[in-house]
Design a protein around this motif. Structure first.
Motif, PDB file in Angstrom:
ATOM      1  N   PHE A  35       0.826  -1.209   0.000  1.00  0.00           N
ATOM      2  CA  PHE A  35       0.000   0.000   0.000  1.00  0.00           C
ATOM      3  C   PHE A  35       0.860   1.260   0.000  1.00  0.00           C
ATOM      4  CE2 PHE A  35      -3.569  -2.744   1.097  1.00  0.00           C
ATOM      5  CZ  PHE A  35      -4.552  -2.176   0.306  1.00  0.00           C
ATOM      6  N   SER A  36       2.014   1.203   0.624  1.00  0.00           N
ATOM      7  CA  SER A  36       2.932   2.339   0.598  1.00  0.00           C
ATOM      8  C   SER A  36       3.408   2.612  -0.826  1.00  0.00           C
ATOM      9  CB  SER A  36       4.121   2.062   1.514  1.00  0.00           C
ATOM     10  OG  SER A  36       5.080   3.083   1.414  1.00  0.00           O
ATOM     11  N   ILE A  37       3.791   1.543  -1.525  1.00  0.00           N
ATOM     12  CA  ILE A  37       4.235   1.675  -2.921  1.00  0.00           C
ATOM     13  C   ILE A  37       3.079   2.192  -3.788  1.00  0.00           C
ATOM     14  CG2 ILE A  37       4.988   0.389  -4.970  1.00  0.00           C
ATOM     15  CD1 ILE A  37       6.476  -1.491  -2.966  1.00  0.00           C
ATOM     16  N   ALA A  38       1.895   1.619  -3.603  1.00  0.00           N
ATOM     17  CA  ALA A  38       0.728   2.053  -4.388  1.00  0.00           C
ATOM     18  C   ALA A  38       0.438   3.528  -4.129  1.00  0.00           C
ATOM     19  CB  ALA A  38      -0.489   1.197  -4.052  1.00  0.00           C
ATOM     20  N   GLY A  39       0.555   3.938  -2.896  1.00  0.00           N
ATOM     21  CA  GLY A  39       0.307   5.340  -2.566  1.00  0.00           C
ATOM     22  C   GLY A  39       1.285   6.275  -3.248  1.00  0.00           C
ATOM     23  N   ARG A  40       2.559   5.885  -3.272  1.00  0.00           N
ATOM     24  CA  ARG A  40       3.579   6.729  -3.907  1.00  0.00           C
ATOM     25  C   ARG A  40       3.455   6.717  -5.426  1.00  0.00           C
ATOM     26  NH1 ARG A  40       6.858   4.049  -0.240  1.00  0.00           N
ATOM     27  NH2 ARG A  40       7.790   2.843  -1.917  1.00  0.00           N
ATOM     28  N   GLN A  41       3.174   5.557  -5.998  1.00  0.00           N
ATOM     29  CA  GLN A  41       3.201   5.437  -7.452  1.00  0.00           C
ATOM     30  C   GLN A  41       1.858   5.730  -8.124  1.00  0.00           C
ATOM     31  OE1 GLN A  41       4.809   1.599  -8.425  1.00  0.00           O
ATOM     32  NE2 GLN A  41       6.834   2.108  -7.667  1.00  0.00           N
ATOM     33  N   ALA A  42       0.766   5.442  -7.448  1.00  0.00           N
ATOM     34  CA  ALA A  42      -0.530   5.548  -8.118  1.00  0.00           C
ATOM     35  C   ALA A  42      -1.317   6.795  -7.725  1.00  0.00           C
ATOM     36  CB  ALA A  42      -1.375   4.309  -7.834  1.00  0.00           C
ATOM     37  N   ILE A  43      -1.301   7.160  -6.453  1.00  0.00           N
ATOM     38  CA  ILE A  43      -2.203   8.237  -6.041  1.00  0.00           C
ATOM     39  C   ILE A  43      -1.483   9.446  -5.467  1.00  0.00           C
ATOM     40  CG2 ILE A  43      -4.129   6.676  -5.680  1.00  0.00           C
ATOM     41  CD1 ILE A  43      -3.567   6.724  -2.711  1.00  0.00           C
ATOM     42  N   HIS A  44      -0.184   9.419  -5.376  1.00  0.00           N
ATOM     43  CA  HIS A  44       0.566  10.531  -4.806  1.00  0.00           C
ATOM     44  C   HIS A  44       0.344  11.817  -5.602  1.00  0.00           C
ATOM     45  CE1 HIS A  44       3.634  12.511  -2.510  1.00  0.00           C
ATOM     46  NE2 HIS A  44       4.265  12.868  -3.615  1.00  0.00           N
ATOM     47  N   LYS A  52     -15.106   7.434  -7.359  1.00  0.00           N
ATOM     48  CA  LYS A  52     -15.098   6.583  -8.556  1.00  0.00           C
ATOM     49  C   LYS A  52     -13.824   6.827  -9.368  1.00  0.00           C
ATOM     50  CE  LYS A  52     -17.968   5.350 -12.498  1.00  0.00           C
ATOM     51  NZ  LYS A  52     -19.219   5.599 -13.217  1.00  0.00           N
ATOM     52  N   ASP A  53     -13.407   8.076  -9.476  1.00  0.00           N
ATOM     53  CA  ASP A  53     -12.173   8.443 -10.185  1.00  0.00           C
ATOM     54  C   ASP A  53     -10.949   7.834  -9.489  1.00  0.00           C
ATOM     55  OD1 ASP A  53     -10.515   9.752 -12.027  1.00  0.00           O
ATOM     56  OD2 ASP A  53     -10.451  11.597 -10.820  1.00  0.00           O
ATOM     57  N   LEU A  54     -10.908   7.924  -8.157  1.00  0.00           N
ATOM     58  CA  LEU A  54      -9.806   7.341  -7.378  1.00  0.00           C
ATOM     59  C   LEU A  54      -9.786   5.827  -7.538  1.00  0.00           C
ATOM     60  CD1 LEU A  54      -7.504   7.450  -5.320  1.00  0.00           C
ATOM     61  CD2 LEU A  54      -9.251   7.501  -3.520  1.00  0.00           C
ATOM     62  N   ASN A  55     -10.956   5.186  -7.463  1.00  0.00           N
ATOM     63  CA  ASN A  55     -11.036   3.729  -7.632  1.00  0.00           C
ATOM     64  C   ASN A  55     -10.532   3.300  -9.000  1.00  0.00           C
ATOM     65  OD1 ASN A  55     -11.980   3.104  -5.098  1.00  0.00           O
ATOM     66  ND2 ASN A  55     -14.122   3.160  -5.683  1.00  0.00           N
ATOM     67  N   ALA A  56     -10.864   4.055 -10.028  1.00  0.00           N
ATOM     68  CA  ALA A  56     -10.411   3.727 -11.383  1.00  0.00           C
ATOM     69  C   ALA A  56      -8.887   3.811 -11.471  1.00  0.00           C
ATOM     70  CB  ALA A  56     -11.060   4.660 -12.397  1.00  0.00           C
ATOM     71  N   ARG A  59      -7.467   0.800  -9.661  1.00  0.00           N
ATOM     72  CA  ARG A  59      -7.687  -0.425 -10.436  1.00  0.00           C
ATOM     73  C   ARG A  59      -6.679  -0.516 -11.569  1.00  0.00           C
ATOM     74  NH1 ARG A  59      -8.127  -5.050  -9.710  1.00  0.00           N
ATOM     75  NH2 ARG A  59      -9.613  -4.508  -8.102  1.00  0.00           N
ATOM     76  N   THR A  60      -6.401   0.608 -12.236  1.00  0.00           N
ATOM     77  CA  THR A  60      -5.407   0.634 -13.309  1.00  0.00           C
ATOM     78  C   THR A  60      -4.035   0.261 -12.760  1.00  0.00           C
ATOM     79  OG1 THR A  60      -6.650   2.317 -14.500  1.00  0.00           O
ATOM     80  CG2 THR A  60      -4.327   2.100 -15.060  1.00  0.00           C
ATOM     81  N   TYR A  61      -3.705   0.810 -11.584  1.00  0.00           N
ATOM     82  CA  TYR A  61      -2.421   0.498 -10.951  1.00  0.00           C
ATOM     83  C   TYR A  61      -2.337  -0.993 -10.603  1.00  0.00           C
ATOM     84  CZ  TYR A  61       1.439   0.348  -7.708  1.00  0.00           C
ATOM     85  OH  TYR A  61       2.605   0.017  -7.082  1.00  0.00           O
ATOM     86  N   ILE A  62      -3.379  -1.526  -9.989  1.00  0.00           N
ATOM     87  CA  ILE A  62      -3.401  -2.943  -9.590  1.00  0.00           C
ATOM     88  C   ILE A  62      -3.281  -3.849 -10.811  1.00  0.00           C
ATOM     89  CG2 ILE A  62      -4.865  -4.768  -8.617  1.00  0.00           C
ATOM     90  CD1 ILE A  62      -5.932  -2.564  -6.670  1.00  0.00           C
ATOM     91  N   ASP A  63      -3.994  -3.536 -11.877  1.00  0.00           N
ATOM     92  CA  ASP A  63      -3.911  -4.347 -13.097  1.00  0.00           C
ATOM     93  C   ASP A  63      -2.487  -4.341 -13.666  1.00  0.00           C
ATOM     94  OD1 ASP A  63      -6.583  -4.993 -12.872  1.00  0.00           O
ATOM     95  OD2 ASP A  63      -7.251  -3.482 -14.327  1.00  0.00           O
ATOM     96  N   GLY A  64      -1.852  -3.175 -13.672  1.00  0.00           N
ATOM     97  CA  GLY A  64      -0.464  -3.092 -14.139  1.00  0.00           C
ATOM     98  C   GLY A  64       0.483  -3.868 -13.242  1.00  0.00           C
TER      99      GLY A  64
END
Length: 95
Positions: A35-44, A52-56, A59-64
Motif C-alpha cells: 500500500f505504501s508503494i501504491a500510494g507513492r506510485q498511483a495516487i501521490h 469513482k475516479d480514485l477507484n479507477a 484499479r489501473t495500478y493494480i492491473d499493471g
C-alpha cells in the motif's frame, strides 16, 4: 482453523507462539509495504474529482502490478538455507 495447516501445526507443537506471531507480522508488513508503494506510485499528489475516479486509478495500478508480477525464484536449496541458519557460533566473545 490455523492448526490444521502443517506449518502452523508445527509451530504450535513446538510451543513457540512468538514464531507464529512473527509470521503474521511479516505478512502484514508485506501488505503495508504494498500500500505504501501504491500510494507513492498511483495516487501521490493526484487530483481526483470523485471516489469513482480514485477507484479507477487504483484499479489501473493494480492491473499493471499484476501484469508485471512474477514468482519469486529461490537461488539456494532449503538445506543450504537451514545449514546457514543453524551454524554453530565459532566465537564466544562477549560484547
Amino acid at each position: 482453523m490455523a492448526a490444521n495447516r502443517p506449518a502452523a501445526a508445527l509451530v504450535l507443537r513446538e510451543g513457540d507462539r512468538g514464531e507464529l506471531e512473527r509470521l503474521t507480522r511479516s505478512s502484514m508488513n508485506l501488505v503495508v509495504g504494498w500500500f505504501s508503494i501504491a500510494g507513492r506510485q498511483a495516487i501521490h499528489l493526484g487530483t481526483y474529482t470523485s471516489v469513482k475516479d480514485l477507484n479507477a486509478k487504483l484499479r489501473t495500478y493494480i492491473d499493471g502490478w499484476n501484469d508485471r508480477a512474477h514468482p519469486f525464484t529461490w537461488t539456494k536449496t532449503a538445506d543450504d538455507i537451514l545449514k546457514k541458519a543453524n551454524r554453530k557460533k565459532i566465537s564466544s566473545a562477549e560484547h
